[in-house]
Design a protein around this motif. Structure first.
Motif, PDB file in Angstrom:
ATOM      1  N   GLN A  70     -10.522  42.439   1.233  1.00 46.53           N
ATOM      2  CA  GLN A  70     -11.169  42.061  -0.027  1.00 46.53           C
ATOM      3  C   GLN A  70     -12.657  42.378   0.029  1.00 46.53           C
ATOM      4  OE1 GLN A  70      -9.761  40.728  -2.838  1.00 46.53           O
ATOM      5  NE2 GLN A  70      -7.757  41.010  -1.872  1.00 46.53           N
ATOM      6  N   VAL A  71     -13.186  42.697  -1.122  1.00 46.11           N
ATOM      7  CA  VAL A  71     -14.619  42.964  -1.270  1.00 46.11           C
ATOM      8  C   VAL A  71     -15.152  42.010  -2.327  1.00 46.11           C
ATOM      9  CG1 VAL A  71     -16.344  44.640  -1.983  1.00 46.11           C
ATOM     10  CG2 VAL A  71     -14.370  45.385  -0.625  1.00 46.11           C
ATOM     11  N   GLN A  72     -16.260  41.375  -2.027  1.00 43.58           N
ATOM     12  CA  GLN A  72     -16.912  40.502  -2.996  1.00 43.58           C
ATOM     13  C   GLN A  72     -18.209  41.166  -3.464  1.00 43.58           C
ATOM     14  OE1 GLN A  72     -16.032  38.993   0.252  1.00 43.58           O
ATOM     15  NE2 GLN A  72     -14.030  38.803  -0.719  1.00 43.58           N
ATOM     16  N   LEU A  73     -18.452  41.077  -4.764  1.00 47.36           N
ATOM     17  CA  LEU A  73     -19.633  41.699  -5.364  1.00 47.36           C
ATOM     18  C   LEU A  73     -20.406  40.646  -6.155  1.00 47.36           C
ATOM     19  CD1 LEU A  73     -17.889  44.914  -6.749  1.00 47.36           C
ATOM     20  CD2 LEU A  73     -19.213  44.723  -4.646  1.00 47.36           C
ATOM     21  N   VAL A  74     -21.715  40.622  -5.972  1.00 49.84           N
ATOM     22  CA  VAL A  74     -22.559  39.675  -6.692  1.00 49.84           C
ATOM     23  C   VAL A  74     -23.748  40.426  -7.282  1.00 49.84           C
ATOM     24  CG1 VAL A  74     -23.974  37.606  -6.543  1.00 49.84           C
ATOM     25  CG2 VAL A  74     -21.889  37.787  -5.159  1.00 49.84           C
ATOM     26  N   GLU A  75     -23.859  40.378  -8.605  1.00 51.62           N
ATOM     27  CA  GLU A  75     -24.967  41.041  -9.296  1.00 51.62           C
ATOM     28  C   GLU A  75     -26.134  40.066  -9.478  1.00 51.62           C
ATOM     29  OE1 GLU A  75     -21.140  42.419 -11.540  1.00 51.62           O
ATOM     30  OE2 GLU A  75     -21.964  40.563 -10.707  1.00 51.62           O
ATOM     31  N   SER A  76     -27.317  40.632  -9.582  1.00 48.87           N
ATOM     32  CA  SER A  76     -28.518  39.857  -9.894  1.00 48.87           C
ATOM     33  C   SER A  76     -29.538  40.775 -10.529  1.00 48.87           C
ATOM     34  CB  SER A  76     -29.085  39.194  -8.633  1.00 48.87           C
ATOM     35  OG  SER A  76     -29.467  40.176  -7.693  1.00 48.87           O
ATOM     36  N   GLY A  77     -30.579  40.183 -11.098  1.00 45.66           N
ATOM     37  CA  GLY A  77     -31.677  40.977 -11.622  1.00 45.66           C
ATOM     38  C   GLY A  77     -31.730  41.113 -13.133  1.00 45.66           C
ATOM     39  N   GLY A  78     -30.744  40.570 -13.818  1.00 45.58           N
ATOM     40  CA  GLY A  78     -30.777  40.659 -15.275  1.00 45.58           C
ATOM     41  C   GLY A  78     -31.869  39.789 -15.867  1.00 45.58           C
ATOM     42  N   GLY A  79     -32.077  39.931 -17.164  1.00 49.18           N
ATOM     43  CA  GLY A  79     -33.084  39.123 -17.833  1.00 49.18           C
ATOM     44  C   GLY A  79     -33.413  39.652 -19.204  1.00 49.18           C
ATOM     45  N   LEU A  80     -34.503  39.136 -19.751  1.00 51.42           N
ATOM     46  CA  LEU A  80     -34.981  39.541 -21.070  1.00 51.42           C
ATOM     47  C   LEU A  80     -36.205  40.427 -20.903  1.00 51.42           C
ATOM     48  CD1 LEU A  80     -35.086  39.237 -24.190  1.00 51.42           C
ATOM     49  CD2 LEU A  80     -36.449  37.159 -23.819  1.00 51.42           C
TER      50      LEU A  80
ATOM     51  N   ALA B 214     -38.391  46.240 -25.438  1.00 47.74           N
ATOM     52  CA  ALA B 214     -38.051  47.660 -25.499  1.00 47.74           C
ATOM     53  C   ALA B 214     -39.150  48.475 -24.822  1.00 47.74           C
ATOM     54  CB  ALA B 214     -37.887  48.097 -26.947  1.00 47.74           C
ATOM     55  N   GLY B 215     -38.732  49.454 -24.043  1.00 49.20           N
ATOM     56  CA  GLY B 215     -39.663  50.274 -23.285  1.00 49.20           C
ATOM     57  C   GLY B 215     -39.925  49.759 -21.877  1.00 49.20           C
ATOM     58  N   GLY B 216     -39.469  48.547 -21.608  1.00 41.64           N
ATOM     59  CA  GLY B 216     -39.688  47.944 -20.300  1.00 41.64           C
ATOM     60  C   GLY B 216     -38.660  48.374 -19.272  1.00 41.64           C
ATOM     61  N   SER B 217     -38.748  47.755 -18.102  1.00 41.72           N
ATOM     62  CA  SER B 217     -37.873  48.107 -16.983  1.00 41.72           C
ATOM     63  C   SER B 217     -37.265  46.865 -16.352  1.00 41.72           C
ATOM     64  CB  SER B 217     -38.665  48.854 -15.901  1.00 41.72           C
ATOM     65  OG  SER B 217     -39.200  50.059 -16.401  1.00 41.72           O
ATOM     66  N   LEU B 218     -36.097  47.054 -15.760  1.00 40.26           N
ATOM     67  CA  LEU B 218     -35.442  46.032 -14.948  1.00 40.26           C
ATOM     68  C   LEU B 218     -34.742  46.737 -13.799  1.00 40.26           C
ATOM     69  CD1 LEU B 218     -33.656  43.581 -17.453  1.00 40.26           C
ATOM     70  CD2 LEU B 218     -35.532  43.007 -15.899  1.00 40.26           C
ATOM     71  N   ARG B 219     -34.575  46.030 -12.685  1.00 44.81           N
ATOM     72  CA  ARG B 219     -33.765  46.556 -11.591  1.00 44.81           C
ATOM     73  C   ARG B 219     -32.650  45.561 -11.283  1.00 44.81           C
ATOM     74  NH1 ARG B 219     -35.069  48.003  -5.268  1.00 44.81           N
ATOM     75  NH2 ARG B 219     -35.064  45.735  -5.094  1.00 44.81           N
ATOM     76  N   LEU B 220     -31.433  46.027 -11.427  1.00 48.10           N
ATOM     77  CA  LEU B 220     -30.271  45.214 -11.090  1.00 48.10           C
ATOM     78  C   LEU B 220     -29.865  45.480  -9.647  1.00 48.10           C
ATOM     79  CD1 LEU B 220     -28.060  45.721 -14.285  1.00 48.10           C
ATOM     80  CD2 LEU B 220     -29.901  44.067 -13.883  1.00 48.10           C
TER      81      LEU B 220
ATOM     82  N   TYR C 201     -23.963  43.423 -17.620  1.00 48.20           N
ATOM     83  CA  TYR C 201     -23.785  44.528 -16.685  1.00 48.20           C
ATOM     84  C   TYR C 201     -22.961  44.052 -15.488  1.00 48.20           C
ATOM     85  CZ  TYR C 201     -27.013  47.530 -19.187  1.00 48.20           C
ATOM     86  OH  TYR C 201     -27.601  48.329 -20.143  1.00 48.20           O
ATOM     87  N   TYR C 202     -21.937  44.846 -15.166  1.00 51.04           N
ATOM     88  CA  TYR C 202     -21.024  44.515 -14.088  1.00 51.04           C
ATOM     89  C   TYR C 202     -21.069  45.583 -13.004  1.00 51.04           C
ATOM     90  CZ  TYR C 202     -18.868  41.393 -17.518  1.00 51.04           C
ATOM     91  OH  TYR C 202     -18.619  40.418 -18.457  1.00 51.04           O
ATOM     92  N   CYS C 203     -20.963  45.142 -11.786  1.00 45.48           N
ATOM     93  CA  CYS C 203     -20.812  46.015 -10.632  1.00 45.48           C
ATOM     94  C   CYS C 203     -19.329  46.065 -10.260  1.00 45.48           C
ATOM     95  CB  CYS C 203     -21.625  45.439  -9.479  1.00 45.48           C
ATOM     96  SG  CYS C 203     -21.546  46.364  -7.956  1.00 45.48           S
ATOM     97  N   ALA C 204     -18.854  47.241  -9.869  1.00 46.28           N
ATOM     98  CA  ALA C 204     -17.453  47.391  -9.494  1.00 46.28           C
ATOM     99  C   ALA C 204     -17.326  48.337  -8.311  1.00 46.28           C
ATOM    100  CB  ALA C 204     -16.648  47.921 -10.674  1.00 46.28           C
TER     101      ALA C 204
ATOM    102  N   THR D 135     -26.006  46.966  -0.438  1.00 43.88           N
ATOM    103  CA  THR D 135     -26.491  46.689  -1.791  1.00 43.88           C
ATOM    104  C   THR D 135     -26.635  47.988  -2.580  1.00 43.88           C
ATOM    105  OG1 THR D 135     -27.663  44.713  -1.044  1.00 43.88           O
ATOM    106  CG2 THR D 135     -28.352  45.664  -3.147  1.00 43.88           C
ATOM    107  N   VAL D 136     -26.243  47.919  -3.832  1.00 49.62           N
ATOM    108  CA  VAL D 136     -26.440  49.018  -4.773  1.00 49.62           C
ATOM    109  C   VAL D 136     -27.397  48.534  -5.865  1.00 49.62           C
ATOM    110  CG1 VAL D 136     -25.328  50.419  -6.548  1.00 49.62           C
ATOM    111  CG2 VAL D 136     -24.239  50.124  -4.354  1.00 49.62           C
ATOM    112  N   TYR D 137     -28.259  49.426  -6.308  1.00 46.96           N
ATOM    113  CA  TYR D 137     -29.256  49.082  -7.311  1.00 46.96           C
ATOM    114  C   TYR D 137     -29.063  49.925  -8.568  1.00 46.96           C
ATOM    115  CZ  TYR D 137     -31.458  47.245  -3.101  1.00 46.96           C
ATOM    116  OH  TYR D 137     -31.714  46.568  -1.925  1.00 46.96           O
ATOM    117  N   LEU D 138     -29.505  49.384  -9.681  1.00 44.43           N
ATOM    118  CA  LEU D 138     -29.589  50.149 -10.918  1.00 44.43           C
ATOM    119  C   LEU D 138     -30.986  49.932 -11.473  1.00 44.43           C
ATOM    120  CD1 LEU D 138     -27.950  51.990 -12.839  1.00 44.43           C
ATOM    121  CD2 LEU D 138     -27.560  49.955 -14.244  1.00 44.43           C
ATOM    122  N   GLN D 139     -31.834  50.943 -11.304  1.00 44.03           N
ATOM    123  CA  GLN D 139     -33.179  50.889 -11.863  1.00 44.03           C
ATOM    124  C   GLN D 139     -33.100  51.370 -13.303  1.00 44.03           C
ATOM    125  OE1 GLN D 139     -36.193  49.823 -10.499  1.00 44.03           O
ATOM    126  NE2 GLN D 139     -36.962  50.133 -12.586  1.00 44.03           N
TER     127      GLN D 139
END
Length: 119
Positions: free
Chosen positions: A1-11, A14-20, A94-97, A78-82
């Motif tokens: 089994q593999v467990q995945l936990v996402e973090s980094g979301g928020g408000l 427009a034009g801004g940045s986030l890293r998940l 946003y979901y990680c899979a 860890t995998v990131y989404l900039q």
């Protein structure tokens, strides 16, 4: 089994940045590919980006090319989404899979993290 936990979301405006971040645990040696999906209210879940765990090959949906970057840190499992130049239409959960071989379905999913982009 593999467990995945996402973090980094928020408000963000427009034009801004986030890293998940997506932290993997368990049988991480079995992972072939990690991907990000998203689901906006009232819409189907859609693929965003993917990366192979060993080689780091990447692929993006056209709507995020040039704005989003997927990367991985194998040492941290860890995998990131900039996400840059965010638009209101990027608002979604946003979901990680993960899958365990080329072409196999994504059998492992995280719980999701909310991203809200205000106009």
């Amino acid at each position: 089994q593999v467990q995945l936990v996402e973090s980094g979301g928020g408000l963000v405006q427009a034009g801004g940045s986030l890293r998940l971040s997506c932290s993997a645990s368990g049988r991480t040696f079995s992972i072939y590919e990690l991907a990000w999906f998203r689901q906006a209210p009232g819409k189907e879940r859609e693929f965003v980006a993917r990366i192979t765990w060993s080689g780091g090959d990447t692929y993006y949906v056209n709507s995020v090319k040039g704005r989003f970057t997927i990367s991985r840190d194998n040492a941290k499992n860890t995998v990131y989404l900039q996400m840059n130049s965010l638009k209101p239409e990027d608002t979604a959960v946003y979901y990680c899979a993960a899958n365990t071989d080329w072409g196999k379905p994504y059998a492992y999913w995280g719980q999701g993290t909310q991203v809200t982009v205000s106009s």
